[in-house]
Design a protein around this motif. Structure first.
Motif, PDB file in Angstrom:
ATOM      1  N   UNK A 129       0.819  -1.207   0.000  1.00 40.15           N
ATOM      2  CA  UNK A 129       0.000   0.000   0.000  1.00 40.15           C
ATOM      3  C   UNK A 129       0.855   1.261   0.000  1.00 40.15           C
ATOM      4  N   UNK A 130       1.944   1.220   0.753  1.00 38.96           N
ATOM      5  CA  UNK A 130       2.830   2.387   0.786  1.00 38.96           C
ATOM      6  C   UNK A 130       3.504   2.593  -0.558  1.00 38.96           C
ATOM      7  N   UNK A 131       3.839   1.480  -1.246  1.00 36.96           N
ATOM      8  CA  UNK A 131       4.418   1.610  -2.591  1.00 36.96           C
ATOM      9  C   UNK A 131       3.442   2.298  -3.536  1.00 36.96           C
ATOM     10  N   UNK A 132       2.177   1.896  -3.469  1.00 33.68           N
ATOM     11  CA  UNK A 132       1.160   2.532  -4.319  1.00 33.68           C
ATOM     12  C   UNK A 132       0.997   4.006  -3.967  1.00 33.68           C
ATOM     13  N   UNK A 133       1.026   4.310  -2.657  1.00 36.33           N
ATOM     14  CA  UNK A 133       0.895   5.703  -2.234  1.00 36.33           C
ATOM     15  C   UNK A 133       2.067   6.532  -2.731  1.00 36.33           C
ATOM     16  N   UNK A 134       3.269   6.019  -2.587  1.00 41.96           N
ATOM     17  CA  UNK A 134       4.457   6.746  -3.036  1.00 41.96           C
ATOM     18  C   UNK A 134       4.417   6.946  -4.543  1.00 41.96           C
ATOM     19  N   UNK A 135       3.998   5.890  -5.256  1.00 40.09           N
ATOM     20  CA  UNK A 135       3.923   6.003  -6.709  1.00 40.09           C
ATOM     21  C   UNK A 135       2.865   7.034  -7.114  1.00 40.09           C
ATOM     22  N   UNK A 136       1.781   7.127  -6.344  1.00 40.95           N
ATOM     23  CA  UNK A 136       0.748   8.106  -6.648  1.00 40.95           C
ATOM     24  C   UNK A 136       1.177   9.528  -6.336  1.00 40.95           C
ATOM     25  N   UNK A 137       2.034   9.709  -5.338  1.00 41.59           N
ATOM     26  CA  UNK A 137       2.511  11.053  -5.006  1.00 41.59           C
ATOM     27  C   UNK A 137       3.457  11.576  -6.084  1.00 41.59           C
ATOM     28  N   UNK A 138       4.506  10.861  -6.329  1.00 44.91           N
ATOM     29  CA  UNK A 138       5.482  11.258  -7.339  1.00 44.91           C
ATOM     30  C   UNK A 138       6.459  10.094  -7.507  1.00 44.91           C
ATOM     31  N   UNK A 139       6.282   9.315  -8.546  1.00 46.57           N
ATOM     32  CA  UNK A 139       7.153   8.138  -8.709  1.00 46.57           C
ATOM     33  C   UNK A 139       8.610   8.537  -8.890  1.00 46.57           C
ATOM     34  N   UNK A 140       9.467   7.817  -8.222  1.00 38.93           N
ATOM     35  CA  UNK A 140      10.888   8.133  -8.304  1.00 38.93           C
ATOM     36  C   UNK A 140      11.430   7.972  -9.711  1.00 38.93           C
ATOM     37  N   UNK A 141      10.880   6.998 -10.461  1.00 40.79           N
ATOM     38  CA  UNK A 141      11.379   6.766 -11.811  1.00 40.79           C
ATOM     39  C   UNK A 141      11.089   7.957 -12.718  1.00 40.79           C
ATOM     40  N   UNK A 142      10.018   8.696 -12.437  1.00 39.07           N
ATOM     41  CA  UNK A 142       9.718   9.885 -13.247  1.00 39.07           C
ATOM     42  C   UNK A 142      10.798  10.938 -13.067  1.00 39.07           C
ATOM     43  N   UNK A 143      11.223  11.153 -11.839  1.00 36.68           N
ATOM     44  CA  UNK A 143      12.258  12.163 -11.585  1.00 36.68           C
ATOM     45  C   UNK A 143      13.623  11.703 -12.082  1.00 36.68           C
ATOM     46  N   UNK A 144      13.891  10.379 -11.985  1.00 34.35           N
ATOM     47  CA  UNK A 144      15.219   9.880 -12.338  1.00 34.35           C
ATOM     48  C   UNK A 144      15.384   9.655 -13.842  1.00 34.35           C
ATOM     49  N   UNK A 145      14.333   9.117 -14.492  1.00 28.33           N
ATOM     50  CA  UNK A 145      14.510   8.673 -15.878  1.00 28.33           C
ATOM     51  C   UNK A 145      13.536   9.310 -16.857  1.00 28.33           C
ATOM     52  N   UNK A 146      12.573  10.076 -16.378  1.00 22.68           N
ATOM     53  CA  UNK A 146      11.703  10.813 -17.279  1.00 22.68           C
ATOM     54  C   UNK A 146      10.408  10.099 -17.606  1.00 22.68           C
ATOM     55  N   UNK A 147       9.641  10.721 -18.518  1.00 24.41           N
ATOM     56  CA  UNK A 147       8.302  10.247 -18.844  1.00 24.41           C
ATOM     57  C   UNK A 147       8.299   8.878 -19.512  1.00 24.41           C
ATOM     58  N   UNK A 148       9.241   8.621 -20.397  1.00 22.01           N
ATOM     59  CA  UNK A 148       9.233   7.358 -21.138  1.00 22.01           C
ATOM     60  C   UNK A 148       9.278   6.175 -20.176  1.00 22.01           C
ATOM     61  N   UNK A 149      10.230   6.183 -19.257  1.00 22.21           N
ATOM     62  CA  UNK A 149      10.362   5.070 -18.323  1.00 22.21           C
ATOM     63  C   UNK A 149       9.182   5.007 -17.364  1.00 22.21           C
ATOM     64  N   UNK A 150       8.720   6.181 -16.885  1.00 27.82           N
ATOM     65  CA  UNK A 150       7.615   6.189 -15.924  1.00 27.82           C
ATOM     66  C   UNK A 150       6.329   5.667 -16.552  1.00 27.82           C
ATOM     67  N   UNK A 151       6.013   6.097 -17.786  1.00 29.50           N
ATOM     68  CA  UNK A 151       4.792   5.639 -18.442  1.00 29.50           C
ATOM     69  C   UNK A 151       4.903   4.172 -18.853  1.00 29.50           C
ATOM     70  N   UNK A 152       6.078   3.724 -19.203  1.00 28.02           N
ATOM     71  CA  UNK A 152       6.267   2.303 -19.507  1.00 28.02           C
ATOM     72  C   UNK A 152       6.006   1.452 -18.275  1.00 28.02           C
ATOM     73  N   UNK A 153       6.416   1.963 -17.099  1.00 24.85           N
ATOM     74  CA  UNK A 153       6.129   1.238 -15.870  1.00 24.85           C
ATOM     75  C   UNK A 153       4.641   1.170 -15.582  1.00 24.85           C
TER      76      UNK A 153
END
Length: 424
Positions: A285-309
């Motif tokens: 549940x905490x993983x889902x919450x963190x991903x809903x707040x601001x996924x780390x992959x979006x900040x680290x690798x950008x939209x392509x990687x975040x949307x692929x996830x």
């Protein structure tokens, strides 16, 4: 106590700031009269046309001189207000610098310049008449109120032989005191009139004020959005590095305890198993919450990687195509991510679709996001609930001055198109 308040009300308030206001009036008199000789010259030249038609060539001179001195007089008025009453008159928008004839024509045709000419050539002389009247009231008030001082400066023999002066001097002194109390009010009224005229004619127009207000609000809103996005990223890091790691450590310890402690009673083992299961569920549940707040992959690798996830976690086939020569701002990037994530969630929940396509392109200074599916369609933004679903997406897009459109005919397909400004 009451006597002190009466003195402050009757004696202090009328003369409060009267000195600065009177100095403002006196300093404005020469500035208000500065253009009068030029316009008298113009009127005299026009009158001379009756006798000498060749005088028409002189007419442009006073007009050009008026246009030349107008910025200087305006600067003098601004300095007058700033130095004497501490007020900064707002400045109108002016064309950019340039030395070619087009720049000169552009400056000469601005409404701001002609409003200034109107102030100095029309309002200025009228205000000068009022300035002279107010200064004359002050001069008469001071002379009349101090009449006995002037009388006692005369030879004693005159005062003895002309005793009839006392009654007249009393009336004149009383009149002077009355003018002294009237002077501050007249000065204050004139200063308010002059200030209003200066703000309207020397400052920006109502349209310019509204444009500046809109620009300030847009800048302020952008700052709030950036701050909110930064706060979300901070919360995500704190949860990921703090609470989430503690829960992982707790789950590991519970798992070790369940494996190594073989001689535990059955009740104790059930309690440990239950705690271990709840710890793992809390981590999920905490993983889902963190991903809903601001996924780390979006900040680290950008939209392509975040949307692929996001696409990889969905039970339907999702094709993701991201073509970005450079990353947009973090705020715009976050809006694009959450729009796609929420749109794909709605596709899975409501459309019975089997496939979805996500396309992200940058066209000039616009980030174009398109989400399409092969579902049943029928989505309607007008009837969507406020704050959730399509309405929530539209509000999120509007927060960065973007545009949101949804085309979803009955039977499908549904196409959501989002345009986000990403100018530097």
């Amino acid at each position: 106590m009451q006597l002190t308040m009466w003195r402050q009300l009757v004696l202090g308030r009328p003369f409060r700031r009267a000195g600065h206001r009177t100095a403002l009036v006196a300093a404005g008199l020469p500035l208000h009269l500065a253009v009068v000789p030029l316009w008298l010259w113009l009127l005299g030249t026009m009158a001379a046309l009756v006798r000498a038609p060749g005088a028409v060539a002189v007419i442009p001179l006073p007009v050009l001189l008026t246009l030349w001195v107008t910025p200087l007089l305006t600067a003098g008025q601004r300095r007058r207000y700033r130095a004497l009453v501490g007020k900064d008159l707002p400045r109108p928008a002016v064309p950019g610098p340039g030395r070619n004839w087009k720049s000169a024509v552009r400056r000469l045709t601005t409404r701001a310049l002609w409003r200034q000419v109107c102030y100095h050539a029309v309002a200025g002389p009228l205000l000068a008449v009022l300035d002279l009247a107010v200064l004359a009231v002050w001069a008469a008030a001071v002379v009349a109120a101090s009449l006995y001082v002037w009388i006692w400066a005369l030879p004693p023999q005159w005062r003895v032989t002309d005793l009839g002066y006392t009654t007249q001097a009393t009336y004149i002194t009383a009149g002077g005191l009355a003018l002294l109390f009237l002077g501050p009010r007249l000065t204050g009224a004139l200063v308010r009139l002059d200030t209003r005229a200066a703000e309207v004619l020397l400052g920006p127009s109502r349209t310019e004020k509204l444009a500046r207000r809109v620009a300030d609000l847009a800048e302020s809103r952008a700052g709030v959005l950036d701050a909110a996005d930064a706060e979300r990223r901070r919360i995500e890091r704190d949860l990921h590095d703090g609470a989430q790691q503690r829960l992982v450590s707790l789950a590991v310890n519970l798992g070790l305890a369940r494996s190594t402690l073989g001689d535990l009673p059955e009740d104790a083992r059930k309690v440990i198993d239950e705690a271990h299961r709840e710890a793992k569920e809390a981590i999920a549940e905490l993983n889902n919450l963190v991903r809903g707040l601001h996924p780390a992959v979006l900040e680290d690798r950008g939209l392509d990687a975040a949307l692929s996830g996001v696409a990889a976690r969905l039970p339907i086939s999702v094709r993701v195509a991201v073509d970005l020569p450079q990353r947009p701002s973090p705020t715009v990037e976050a809006v694009a991510y959450f729009v796609v994530s929420e749109a794909l969630t709605n596709v899975v929940k409501h459309t019975q679709a089997t496939r979805a396509d996500v396309t992200v392109d940058r066209i000039g200074e616009t980030l174009l996001v398109v989400v399409a599916d092969d579902g049943a369609g029928g989505a309607d933004l007008a009837t969507a609930g406020g704050g959730t679903g399509l309405a929530g997406l539209a509000k999120r897009v509007a927060s960065v001055d973007g545009t949101f459109s949804c085309r979803s005919p009955a039977g499908g397909p549904t196409v959501i198109t989002v345009e986000l400004p990403c100018a530097p």
